[in-house]
Design a protein around this motif. Structure first.
Motif, PDB file in Angstrom:
ATOM      1  N   GLN A  18      -7.240   2.604 -15.006  1.00 48.70           N
ATOM      2  CA  GLN A  18      -7.396   1.260 -15.552  1.00 48.70           C
ATOM      3  C   GLN A  18      -6.671   1.115 -16.889  1.00 48.70           C
ATOM      4  N   GLN A  19      -6.735   2.162 -17.700  1.00 53.93           N
ATOM      5  CA  GLN A  19      -6.073   2.099 -19.004  1.00 53.93           C
ATOM      6  C   GLN A  19      -4.564   1.980 -18.852  1.00 53.93           C
ATOM      7  N   LYS A  20      -3.995   2.753 -17.950  1.00 56.90           N
ATOM      8  CA  LYS A  20      -2.546   2.704 -17.749  1.00 56.90           C
ATOM      9  C   LYS A  20      -2.124   1.397 -17.084  1.00 56.90           C
ATOM     10  N   GLN A  21      -2.984   0.901 -16.190  1.00 58.24           N
ATOM     11  CA  GLN A  21      -2.675  -0.382 -15.561  1.00 58.24           C
ATOM     12  C   GLN A  21      -2.651  -1.496 -16.606  1.00 58.24           C
ATOM     13  N   GLN A  22      -3.603  -1.470 -17.529  1.00 59.23           N
ATOM     14  CA  GLN A  22      -3.630  -2.477 -18.584  1.00 59.23           C
ATOM     15  C   GLN A  22      -2.392  -2.384 -19.478  1.00 59.23           C
ATOM     16  N   GLN A  23      -1.938  -1.165 -19.735  1.00 56.39           N
ATOM     17  CA  GLN A  23      -0.725  -0.994 -20.535  1.00 56.39           C
ATOM     18  C   GLN A  23       0.473  -1.631 -19.843  1.00 56.39           C
ATOM     19  N   ARG A  24       0.599  -1.381 -18.552  1.00 57.03           N
ATOM     20  CA  ARG A  24       1.714  -1.966 -17.813  1.00 57.03           C
ATOM     21  C   ARG A  24       1.636  -3.485 -17.780  1.00 57.03           C
ATOM     22  N   GLN A  25       0.406  -4.014 -17.624  1.00 67.79           N
ATOM     23  CA  GLN A  25       0.246  -5.460 -17.595  1.00 67.79           C
ATOM     24  C   GLN A  25       0.638  -6.086 -18.932  1.00 67.79           C
ATOM     25  N   GLN A  26       0.262  -5.435 -20.039  1.00 72.27           N
ATOM     26  CA  GLN A  26       0.624  -5.962 -21.358  1.00 72.27           C
ATOM     27  C   GLN A  26       2.132  -5.944 -21.569  1.00 72.27           C
ATOM     28  N   LEU A  56      -0.213   9.476 -11.795  1.00 72.20           N
ATOM     29  CA  LEU A  56      -1.536   8.887 -11.639  1.00 72.20           C
ATOM     30  C   LEU A  56      -2.254   9.499 -10.451  1.00 72.20           C
ATOM     31  N   ASN A  57      -1.544   9.715  -9.360  1.00 73.86           N
ATOM     32  CA  ASN A  57      -2.154  10.339  -8.198  1.00 73.86           C
ATOM     33  C   ASN A  57      -2.427  11.818  -8.435  1.00 73.86           C
ATOM     34  N   PHE A  58      -1.569  12.457  -9.209  1.00 72.28           N
ATOM     35  CA  PHE A  58      -1.764  13.871  -9.510  1.00 72.28           C
ATOM     36  C   PHE A  58      -3.064  14.096 -10.268  1.00 72.28           C
ATOM     37  N   THR A  59      -3.301  13.266 -11.272  1.00 74.83           N
ATOM     38  CA  THR A  59      -4.487  13.454 -12.103  1.00 74.83           C
ATOM     39  C   THR A  59      -5.760  13.308 -11.296  1.00 74.83           C
ATOM     40  N   LYS A  60      -5.683  12.617 -10.160  1.00 73.08           N
ATOM     41  CA  LYS A  60      -6.870  12.457  -9.334  1.00 73.08           C
ATOM     42  C   LYS A  60      -7.393  13.798  -8.842  1.00 73.08           C
ATOM     43  N   ILE A  67       0.847  -1.182   0.000  1.00 73.74           N
ATOM     44  CA  ILE A  67       0.000   0.000   0.000  1.00 73.74           C
ATOM     45  C   ILE A  67       0.889   1.241   0.000  1.00 73.74           C
ATOM     46  N   CYS A  68       0.572   2.179  -0.847  1.00 69.80           N
ATOM     47  CA  CYS A  68       1.317   3.435  -0.960  1.00 69.80           C
ATOM     48  C   CYS A  68       2.776   3.200  -1.297  1.00 69.80           C
ATOM     49  N   ASP A  69       3.059   2.185  -2.123  1.00 71.39           N
ATOM     50  CA  ASP A  69       4.437   1.950  -2.565  1.00 71.39           C
ATOM     51  C   ASP A  69       4.688   2.545  -3.949  1.00 71.39           C
ATOM     52  N   LYS A  70       3.764   3.414  -4.403  1.00 74.18           N
ATOM     53  CA  LYS A  70       3.868   4.116  -5.695  1.00 74.18           C
ATOM     54  C   LYS A  70       3.684   3.177  -6.878  1.00 74.18           C
ATOM     55  N   TYR A  71       3.110   1.985  -6.624  1.00 72.98           N
ATOM     56  CA  TYR A  71       2.800   1.063  -7.726  1.00 72.98           C
ATOM     57  C   TYR A  71       1.375   0.558  -7.524  1.00 72.98           C
ATOM     58  N   PRO A  72       0.421   0.967  -8.367  1.00 71.61           N
ATOM     59  CA  PRO A  72      -0.971   0.533  -8.196  1.00 71.61           C
ATOM     60  C   PRO A  72      -1.128  -0.973  -8.400  1.00 71.61           C
ATOM     61  N   ASN A  73      -1.453  -1.680  -7.341  1.00 71.33           N
ATOM     62  CA  ASN A  73      -1.704  -3.116  -7.439  1.00 71.33           C
ATOM     63  C   ASN A  73      -3.184  -3.417  -7.646  1.00 71.33           C
ATOM     64  N   CYS A  74      -4.037  -2.449  -7.386  1.00 70.54           N
ATOM     65  CA  CYS A  74      -5.483  -2.621  -7.544  1.00 70.54           C
ATOM     66  C   CYS A  74      -5.941  -1.895  -8.808  1.00 70.54           C
ATOM     67  N   ILE A  75      -6.877  -2.525  -9.509  1.00 69.61           N
ATOM     68  CA  ILE A  75      -7.420  -1.901 -10.713  1.00 69.61           C
ATOM     69  C   ILE A  75      -8.098  -0.578 -10.382  1.00 69.61           C
ATOM     70  N   ASP A  76      -8.781  -0.529  -9.223  1.00 70.62           N
ATOM     71  CA  ASP A  76      -9.471   0.702  -8.844  1.00 70.62           C
ATOM     72  C   ASP A  76      -8.529   1.741  -8.252  1.00 70.62           C
ATOM     73  N   GLY A  77      -7.239   1.398  -8.088  1.00 70.25           N
ATOM     74  CA  GLY A  77      -6.253   2.361  -7.609  1.00 70.25           C
ATOM     75  C   GLY A  77      -6.374   2.726  -6.148  1.00 70.25           C
ATOM     76  N   MET A 123      12.808   4.410 -11.362  1.00 69.57           N
ATOM     77  CA  MET A 123      12.513   5.822 -11.181  1.00 69.57           C
ATOM     78  C   MET A 123      11.407   6.259 -12.122  1.00 69.57           C
ATOM     79  N   ASP A 124      11.390   5.723 -13.339  1.00 72.44           N
ATOM     80  CA  ASP A 124      10.289   6.012 -14.261  1.00 72.44           C
ATOM     81  C   ASP A 124       8.970   5.583 -13.655  1.00 72.44           C
ATOM     82  N   ILE A 125       8.971   4.374 -13.112  1.00 67.67           N
ATOM     83  CA  ILE A 125       7.729   3.851 -12.531  1.00 67.67           C
ATOM     84  C   ILE A 125       7.257   4.727 -11.386  1.00 67.67           C
ATOM     85  N   GLU A 126       8.181   5.184 -10.536  1.00 76.48           N
ATOM     86  CA  GLU A 126       7.795   6.039  -9.416  1.00 76.48           C
ATOM     87  C   GLU A 126       7.114   7.306  -9.919  1.00 76.48           C
ATOM     88  N   LEU A 127       7.661   7.884 -10.969  1.00 77.79           N
ATOM     89  CA  LEU A 127       7.081   9.114 -11.478  1.00 77.79           C
ATOM     90  C   LEU A 127       5.744   8.879 -12.168  1.00 77.79           C
TER      91      LEU A 127
END
Length: 804
Positions: A138-146, A121-125, A51-61, A112-116
């Protein structure tokens, strides 16, 4: 043994109660085990460490939600470039083995790219609506998963990526123009590398830097030298790196930076010097050689900033100074950083901030002061920060009042760790732009219902949407209410329909059933309010907990518990005097004395419940403030307002009564065992002692965990929300629900009349008992007739005993 069946039934009831209690507690924990975080509507359990490790593990963020993590702003312009680059790579369907911090990483970009990316993602919220944020996430999460799947497929097929670097150490790993050298390389200096390299990562070695070390690497864009025990940056070591954009020298032993150390870095955007031993700000380097910086990290050093003034840095967006030794922020410390968006001062020792310290930060969006011993902020502190949108004041001794809140127009406010009495909630309510707030406790959220998002979002019982947040709690409340009310009504009905010659017994049992039935009505009201406020609880929470209805419900519950305990203590004392010592005149007790004893018990019990409302002149300060269930258990923190009275009730009155009952019954059972043959003790008295023993035992089992948890709180143990919910909704009313079952089904006469003969035989038995020739009247519930002398018309005393 004549009363063996009563013992068997009592043991069976206890076993069922214990099993049901464990089952309810298990289901109240939710779908995820302890130590995990539930997201995606409970379908995914994420470990707490993620949680709060700067990497969204949940689809809902939700595991990286800005309210949960306090990450609102970041370097959006920089991260926009990174995201766009990753999107282009996805469209081209190409990927390469990540040679970032860990070779086994499945994402194609550096850590470092991933952290930013996650900061973006949090900024856009904070910039877009909820629906747009969820779609983007969700769109960005799907991109990372692919991308991750593509790279994993490469690794499984052992595809070797093409290396475009002609000269490099063989123990390093090459991928196109990226070179990664870990501990296996055993480097002591920068190796000879051909000019094709664009990204160079050297970690966990023991390197000494020398001037000219990067003379041939003019195309280098990213340089990471973490965990290399670097102690000195020589003058001119980077002079040929005119194309370098990112320099990461974190986790080394650099204590000072000489003038000219960063000479030649004309294009560097990011500089990370965190986790070193810097004591003095490299002001000259910042003003002369690092004017292009957008992101500067000086976290976890030994900086004090005494007398320091940061030079003008027109492009600097994000500045991290957290976990240093800064004690004072002067008027001109940050005055020239007019383009700064984020300033992180968390974890310092700041006690004083000049009222005009932040006036020069014309574009500041996010200021973080978490964990500093700040006791006062002037009303002028943020008056010039027109774009300030996020302020973090968590874990400070600051009094949050109107003095500086009136000038704030933020949308995010972090007050975690600040005590209830230090917050002026009315002033927060007047902050019209506030959308997110973080408190120390869930019940704080009830004081500011106008804020859309509040953290914590539950106290185990209630949530931001519902008074009873979990389905198992709702079902438990209704089931316990029905069982309690139905069982005690049957006892009252039996005592009124089937007259008992022993009026004293009838009076005591009626009053005990009446006290227990109040707890059923309490649960019924809570269940009805939960249904009434379903999905809109946050809108009415403040009105509910401050209403006289909540106070009345709390008084009802406390009156029930206290009167029930007092009656059981009185019955225990009477049983002890009658059975254990029957030769000193204690076996006679008059109806008049019983009446006055019960009247005193009710006055005392109701008085204990009503006193807090009178003492504090407000229901919200004792019954409603800390929970929407309006029961003053107060185990969420050790010393809330009214903790003394709550401790008096549970650790004073109830603990004393519980110990008294336990001692009396221990002595009583020991006396029965020791003198059963020598003492003229009827089997009726023994059976009643057995039945009442189970009543007292269940009472002890219900109150013992509450008292133990209450004691734990004073030793600063953190009581989980799940335990709190279990105690309030199930354990607390359990005694009231079980009592009528124990003093009915464990009674032989009740079993004979209800279980063996049937309802018709009960009514026939009633008509038969109305015949004057019948010497004993029949009752249900706990037994009826008395084998000892009865009260005659002259008012002769009656022994408080039960018939077989």
């Amino acid at each position: 043994m004549v009363y063996g069946r009563s013992i068997a039934i009592g043991v069976l009831f206890l076993a069922i109660v214990c099993a049901l209690s464990a089952l309810i507690f298990y289901f109240s924990l939710g779908p995820c085990p302890s130590g995990t975080f539930a997201c995606d509507n409970g379908t995914l359990c994420v470990p707490q460490r993620q949680i709060c490790d700067k990497y969204p593990n949940c689809i809902d963020g939700s595991d990286e939600h800005p309210v949960e993590c306090g990450m609102v702003y970041g370097s959006k312009q920089m991260t926009g470039k990174i995201i766009e680059r990753q999107r282009q790579k996805l469209q081209q369907n190409v990927g390469s083995l990540d040679v970032g911090e860990n070779v086994t990483t499945t994402t194609p970009s550096s850590s470092m790219d991933i952290e930013l990316i996650h900061k973006d993602l949090n900024f856009t919220k904070t910039q877009e609506t909820d629906n747009k944020y969820q779609h983007e996430l969700q769109q960005k999460q799907q991109q990372r998963q692919q991308l991750a799947k593509y790279n994993k497929a490469q690794q499984r097929l052992n595809i070797t990526t093409i290396c475009e670097i002609s000269t490099y150490p063989k123990k390093c790993i090459c991928s196109k123009t990226k070179l990664y050298c870990n501990v296996k390389a055993s480097l002591t200096r920068i190796p000879q590398i051909s000019e094709e390299v664009e990204t160079l990562i050297i970690v966990h070695n023991n390197i000494t830097l020398h001037r000219g070390a990067f003379a041939s690497n003019t195309n280098l864009q990213i340089l990471k030298l973490k965990y290399n025990n670097i102690q000195l940056i020589p003058v001119g070591v980077f002079e040929n790196l005119t194309n370098l954009e990112r320099l990461d020298i974190r986790y080394n032993s650099i204590s000072s930076i000489a003038d000219g150390a960063f000479y030649g870095l004309t294009s560097v955007l990011w500089l990370f010097l965190s986790s070193n031993r810097l004591r003095k700000l490299p002001s000259r380097e910042l003003s002369t050689n690092l004017q292009t910086l957008e992101w500067l990290a000086l976290s976890d050093n030994l900086l004090t900033l005494d007398g320091e003034i940061f030079p003008r840095m027109p492009l600097l967006y994000e500045f991290l100074l957290d976990f240093n030794k800064i004690a004072y922020i002067g008027e001109r410390t940050f005055t020239q950083l007019d383009n700064l968006h984020l300033l992180d001062l968390n974890g310092n020792v700041i006690e004083h901030i000049h009222p005009k310290a932040f006036w020069g930060l014309k574009n500041i969006r996010d200021i973080r002061l978490i964990g500093n011993p700040i006791k006062y902020l002037s009303a002028e502190t943020f008056v010039q920060n027109n774009y300030l949108d996020a302020l973090s004041l968590a874990y400070t001794p600051l009094k949050v009042d109107e003095s500086f809140l009136q000038t704030l127009n933020v949308s995010y406010l972090n007050l975690n760790g600040i005590k209830f009495e230090m917050i002026e909630f009315e002033s927060i309510q007047n902050m019209l732009n506030l959308k997110y707030i973080v408190y120390d406790r869930f019940y704080f959220c009830s004081m500011t219902p106008n804020v859309k998002r509040c953290k914590p979002n539950t106290d185990g019982v209630s949530s931001f949407k519902d008074l009873l947040s979990k389905p198992v709690l709702r079902y438990s409340a209704w089931i316990m209410a029905i069982i309690t009310i139905t069982g005690n009504i049957m006892v009252l009905w039996g005592r009124f329909i089937y007259r008992d010659e022993n009026k004293a017994v009838t009076m005591v049992i009626r009053n005990l059933a009446l006290a227990d039935i109040l707890m059923g009505f309490y649960l019924l009201i809570i269940g009805m309010q939960d249904h009434r406020y379903r999905n809109i609880y946050h809108r009415v929470a403040l009105d509910w907990i401050t209403s006289w209805h909540c106070a009345a419900v709390g008084v009802l519950a406390v009156s029930s518990s206290e009167v029930s305990m007092l009656i059981l203590a009185f019955m225990s004392l009477e049983r002890f005097l009658l059975i254990a010592d029957p030769f000193r005149g204690h076996h006679h007790i008059s109806v008049k004395n019983i009446f006055f004893a019960l009247l005193s018990i009710w006055v005392m019990g109701v008085g204990i419940a009503v006193a807090p409302v009178i003492l504090w002149q407000s229901s919200t300060k004792f019954y409603g403030t800390y929970s929407g269930t309006c029961f003053p258990l107060h185990i969420q923190e050790p010393y809330p307002l009214g903790w003394q009275y709550s401790a008096f009730m549970f650790l004073g009155v109830n603990l004393f009564l519980l110990v008294m009952i336990a001692l009396l019954y221990t002595a009583l059972l020991f006396s029965i065992w020791r003198t059963r043959k020598a003492t003229p003790l009827s089997l009726l008295d023994c059976e009643f002692a057995v039945r009442f023993f189970f009543i007292v035992l269940t009472d002890a089992l219900c109150w013992a965990p509450i008292i133990v948890v209450k004691i734990w709180v004073f030793f600063n143990y953190n009581i989980s929300d799940d335990i709190y919910a279990w105690l309030v909704v199930f354990i607390l009313p359990l005694n009231s629900a079980v009592n009528p079952l124990l003093y009915t089904f464990t009674t032989p006469k009740y079993r004979n009349q209800v279980l063996m003969r049937g309802w018709k035989k009960i009514t026939a038995r009633r008509r038969h008992n109305q015949d004057p020739s019948n010497g004993l009247a029949t009752t249900i519930a706990t037994g009826t007739g008395s084998s000892q002398q009865q009260e005659d018309s002259s008012g002769k005393a009656i022994p408080l005993v039960f018939s077989k």
